[in-house]
Motif scaffolding. Structure first.
Motif, PDB file in Angstrom:
ATOM      1  N   ASP A  21       0.814  -1.207   0.000  1.00 53.84           N
ATOM      2  CA  ASP A  21       0.000   0.000   0.000  1.00 53.84           C
ATOM      3  C   ASP A  21       0.855   1.267   0.000  1.00 53.84           C
ATOM      4  OD1 ASP A  21      -2.575  -1.144  -0.087  1.00 53.84           O
ATOM      5  OD2 ASP A  21      -2.360  -1.755   2.002  1.00 53.84           O
ATOM      6  N   TRP A  22       0.305   2.309  -0.585  1.00 55.56           N
ATOM      7  CA  TRP A  22       1.048   3.528  -0.886  1.00 55.56           C
ATOM      8  C   TRP A  22       1.681   4.170   0.337  1.00 55.56           C
ATOM      9  CZ3 TRP A  22      -0.443   8.029   1.524  1.00 55.56           C
ATOM     10  CH2 TRP A  22      -1.737   8.046   2.080  1.00 55.56           C
ATOM     11  N   TYR A  23       1.001   4.128   1.480  1.00 57.96           N
ATOM     12  CA  TYR A  23       1.504   4.844   2.643  1.00 57.96           C
ATOM     13  C   TYR A  23       2.803   4.254   3.172  1.00 57.96           C
ATOM     14  CZ  TYR A  23      -1.414   1.131   4.562  1.00 57.96           C
ATOM     15  OH  TYR A  23      -2.010  -0.076   4.805  1.00 57.96           O
ATOM     16  N   ASN A  24       3.067   2.972   2.858  1.00 62.64           N
ATOM     17  CA  ASN A  24       4.343   2.388   3.254  1.00 62.64           C
ATOM     18  C   ASN A  24       5.506   3.074   2.556  1.00 62.64           C
ATOM     19  OD1 ASN A  24       3.458   0.162   5.041  1.00 62.64           O
ATOM     20  ND2 ASN A  24       2.438  -0.571   3.201  1.00 62.64           N
ATOM     21  N   TYR A  25       5.316   3.456   1.294  1.00 62.88           N
ATOM     22  CA  TYR A  25       6.367   4.160   0.575  1.00 62.88           C
ATOM     23  C   TYR A  25       6.600   5.549   1.176  1.00 62.88           C
ATOM     24  CZ  TYR A  25       5.829   0.463  -2.892  1.00 62.88           C
ATOM     25  OH  TYR A  25       5.780  -0.758  -3.518  1.00 62.88           O
ATOM     26  N   TRP A  26       5.535   6.232   1.568  1.00 64.69           N
ATOM     27  CA  TRP A  26       5.676   7.520   2.215  1.00 64.69           C
ATOM     28  C   TRP A  26       6.397   7.376   3.555  1.00 64.69           C
ATOM     29  CZ3 TRP A  26       2.686  12.398   1.384  1.00 64.69           C
ATOM     30  CH2 TRP A  26       2.203  12.492   0.075  1.00 64.69           C
ATOM     31  N   SER A  27       6.029   6.357   4.321  1.00 66.83           N
ATOM     32  CA  SER A  27       6.655   6.150   5.628  1.00 66.83           C
ATOM     33  C   SER A  27       8.134   5.838   5.506  1.00 66.83           C
ATOM     34  CB  SER A  27       5.953   5.010   6.370  1.00 66.83           C
ATOM     35  OG  SER A  27       4.667   5.384   6.790  1.00 66.83           O
ATOM     36  N   ALA A  28       8.487   5.074   4.481  1.00 68.08           N
ATOM     37  CA  ALA A  28       9.868   4.610   4.334  1.00 68.08           C
ATOM     38  C   ALA A  28      10.769   5.613   3.634  1.00 68.08           C
ATOM     39  CB  ALA A  28       9.886   3.292   3.560  1.00 68.08           C
ATOM     40  N   ASN A  29      10.199   6.579   2.943  1.00 67.35           N
ATOM     41  CA  ASN A  29      10.990   7.507   2.143  1.00 67.35           C
ATOM     42  C   ASN A  29      11.921   8.332   3.042  1.00 67.35           C
ATOM     43  OD1 ASN A  29      11.556  10.184   0.725  1.00 67.35           O
ATOM     44  ND2 ASN A  29      10.639   8.987  -0.911  1.00 67.35           N
ATOM     45  N   PRO A  30      13.227   8.363   2.738  1.00 65.40           N
ATOM     46  CA  PRO A  30      14.155   9.090   3.611  1.00 65.40           C
ATOM     47  C   PRO A  30      13.941  10.598   3.601  1.00 65.40           C
ATOM     48  CG  PRO A  30      15.278   8.250   1.646  1.00 65.40           C
ATOM     49  CD  PRO A  30      13.922   7.628   1.666  1.00 65.40           C
ATOM     50  N   LEU A  31      13.270  11.126   2.576  1.00 65.31           N
ATOM     51  CA  LEU A  31      13.023  12.563   2.508  1.00 65.31           C
ATOM     52  C   LEU A  31      11.681  12.942   3.125  1.00 65.31           C
ATOM     53  CD1 LEU A  31      14.369  13.313  -1.089  1.00 65.31           C
ATOM     54  CD2 LEU A  31      15.529  13.649   1.100  1.00 65.31           C
ATOM     55  N   SER A  32      10.612  12.243   2.718  1.00 63.24           N
ATOM     56  CA  SER A  32       9.272  12.607   3.181  1.00 63.24           C
ATOM     57  C   SER A  32       8.850  11.854   4.440  1.00 63.24           C
ATOM     58  CB  SER A  32       8.247  12.323   2.080  1.00 63.24           C
ATOM     59  OG  SER A  32       8.176  10.927   1.806  1.00 63.24           O
TER      60      SER A  32
ATOM     61  N   TRP B  77       9.889  11.478   7.610  1.00 68.11           N
ATOM     62  CA  TRP B  77       9.755  12.104   8.931  1.00 68.11           C
ATOM     63  C   TRP B  77       8.495  12.954   8.990  1.00 68.11           C
ATOM     64  CZ3 TRP B  77       8.966  16.572  11.453  1.00 68.11           C
ATOM     65  CH2 TRP B  77       9.224  16.585  12.832  1.00 68.11           C
ATOM     66  N   VAL B  78       8.260  13.749   7.963  1.00 69.07           N
ATOM     67  CA  VAL B  78       7.070  14.601   7.933  1.00 69.07           C
ATOM     68  C   VAL B  78       5.803  13.752   7.941  1.00 69.07           C
ATOM     69  CG1 VAL B  78       5.769  16.281   6.562  1.00 69.07           C
ATOM     70  CG2 VAL B  78       8.250  16.505   6.806  1.00 69.07           C
ATOM     71  N   PHE B  79       5.784  12.710   7.137  1.00 67.32           N
ATOM     72  CA  PHE B  79       4.595  11.867   7.055  1.00 67.32           C
ATOM     73  C   PHE B  79       4.339  11.155   8.376  1.00 67.32           C
ATOM     74  CE2 PHE B  79       2.354   7.907   6.071  1.00 67.32           C
ATOM     75  CZ  PHE B  79       1.274   8.397   5.368  1.00 67.32           C
ATOM     76  N   ASN B  80       5.369  10.547   8.958  1.00 66.51           N
ATOM     77  CA  ASN B  80       5.189   9.729  10.155  1.00 66.51           C
ATOM     78  C   ASN B  80       4.944  10.557  11.412  1.00 66.51           C
ATOM     79  OD1 ASN B  80       5.647   7.357   8.660  1.00 66.51           O
ATOM     80  ND2 ASN B  80       7.857   7.566   8.910  1.00 66.51           N
ATOM     81  N   ASN B  81       5.583  11.725  11.502  1.00 67.18           N
ATOM     82  CA  ASN B  81       5.492  12.531  12.719  1.00 67.18           C
ATOM     83  C   ASN B  81       4.395  13.581  12.677  1.00 67.18           C
ATOM     84  OD1 ASN B  81       8.052  12.034  14.674  1.00 67.18           O
ATOM     85  ND2 ASN B  81       8.644  11.702  12.542  1.00 67.18           N
TER      86      ASN B  81
ATOM     87  N   PHE C 205      -4.168  10.603  12.999  1.00 71.42           N
ATOM     88  CA  PHE C 205      -5.057   9.521  12.585  1.00 71.42           C
ATOM     89  C   PHE C 205      -4.480   8.137  12.865  1.00 71.42           C
ATOM     90  CE2 PHE C 205      -5.107  13.152   9.762  1.00 71.42           C
ATOM     91  CZ  PHE C 205      -6.428  13.553   9.816  1.00 71.42           C
ATOM     92  N   ALA C 206      -3.180   8.071  13.192  1.00 66.64           N
ATOM     93  CA  ALA C 206      -2.487   6.788  13.178  1.00 66.64           C
ATOM     94  C   ALA C 206      -3.032   5.805  14.202  1.00 66.64           C
ATOM     95  CB  ALA C 206      -0.988   6.995  13.400  1.00 66.64           C
ATOM     96  N   GLY C 207      -3.308   6.272  15.424  1.00 64.44           N
ATOM     97  CA  GLY C 207      -3.797   5.351  16.442  1.00 64.44           C
ATOM     98  C   GLY C 207      -5.093   4.688  16.042  1.00 64.44           C
TER      99      GLY C 207
END
Length: 309
Positions: free
Chosen positions: A163-174, A176-180, A186-188
């Motif tokens: 799923d797409w959000y895994n790529y956002w989470s793993a991306n070294p550039l984006s 931190w912003v996505f995960n934090n 919404f994450a919980g």
């Protein structure tokens, strides 16, 4: 494949922000037990008599030790020495060194955790992506494993990606912003909804989500670690799937025929045909957590491995 967050997180980046921030179960980290394994300060827990036969638990994606605690730990701890650990970056294992997205390093961490805990050839019980780790452990360190019990394991290449959000989470550039920032409001709720969805078509047992402390998987560090694991998953599976006939220990496989997360046909059924010493039980109407829907059938497979190891 790996849709554990899909139900609530789709559209996350575009959603407007009227939501409470995620909250996580509180714990006294200073009282927790850790071992250093392959350069990873690894959170571990044990239950049961020290004299009992050893069992080692490996959790899957989007999870941690807590997912074993509602059912599997109570089932086994009266008789066996049960040990579990949080994989790199998950749960309370915050270390995530370079290479943690490889099954080679994941298996090395598992192997050294077994050694540091003094477990003598345990039966290894693993769920989902943890199944891929367990298979690699049995391939790379057969001296440490007496048998495997795999629950809805990931074992083979599959059509499509993750799923797409895994790529956002793993991306070294984006990432931190996505995960934090983006994901946290919404994450919980998303993790809870996704884990509940993994039970589909069944419902989670009452109180299971709280007992398993699933909200820990929503921590920014865990989102990143999980994303990295899953983005690399196809590459890693392709690197080991041809080696499975080398596994000689008994391997029991429990899967649900209605699993919407990991295809039972592509993975469990093919693996049962490939391994030289395997037994499979397919639970009709069960989703991605068949051990919670049919714990008695899990126990029968576990006892089969124990008898045949």
């Amino acid at each position: 494949m790996f849709r554990a967050f899909r139900h609530a997180i789709a559209g996350l980046a575009m959603a407007s922000g009227a939501a409470a921030c995620a909250s996580y179960p509180q714990a006294d980290v200073e009282k927790m037990r850790f071992v250093d394994a392959a350069g990873v300060h690894t959170h571990v827990e044990t239950w049961g008599p020290e004299s009992g036969e050893p069992v080692f638990l490996i959790h899957g994606a989007s999870s941690h030790i807590g997912t074993w605690e509602p059912t599997i730990v109570p089932m086994l701890k009266g008789e066996f020495l049960v040990a579990a650990y949080d994989r790199p970056g998950m749960g309370y294992t915050t270390d995530r060194p370079p290479g943690s997205d490889t099954l080679a390093l994941q298996a090395k961490v598992a192997a050294e955790t077994i050694e540091k805990l003094g477990l003598k050839k345990p039966i290894v019980v693993a769920h989902s992506w943890g199944g891929a780790v367990a298979l690699r452990l049995a391939l790379d360190r057969p001296d440490l494993v007496s048998g495997l019990v795999l629950i809805a394991p990931v074992a083979y290449d599959w059509p499509g990606g993750v799923d797409w959000y895994n790529y956002w989470s793993a991306n070294p550039l984006s990432g931190w912003v996505f995960n934090n920032l983006v994901a946290q409001p919404f994450a919980g709720a998303s993790v809870r909804s996704g884990m509940a969805g993994a039970f589909a078509p069944n419902l989670p047992p009452e109180g299971w989500l709280d007992a398993a402390r699933v909200s820990l998987a929503a921590r920014p560090e865990s989102l990143r670690a999980n994303g990295e694991d899953l983005v690399a998953a196809k590459r890693e599976i392709l690197g080991q799937q041809a080696r499975y006939p080398q596994i000689k220990v008994p391997v029991a496989i429990l899967t649900g025929d209605s699993d919407r997360v990991v295809s039972p046909t592509i993975h469990s059924m093919q693996l049962a045909k490939t391994l030289p010493n395997a037994r499979i039980d397919v639970v009709a109407g069960a989703g991605h957590l068949p051990q919670e829907i049919a714990p008695d059938r899990f126990r029968k497979l576990f006892d089969w491995v124990r008898t045949n190891k």
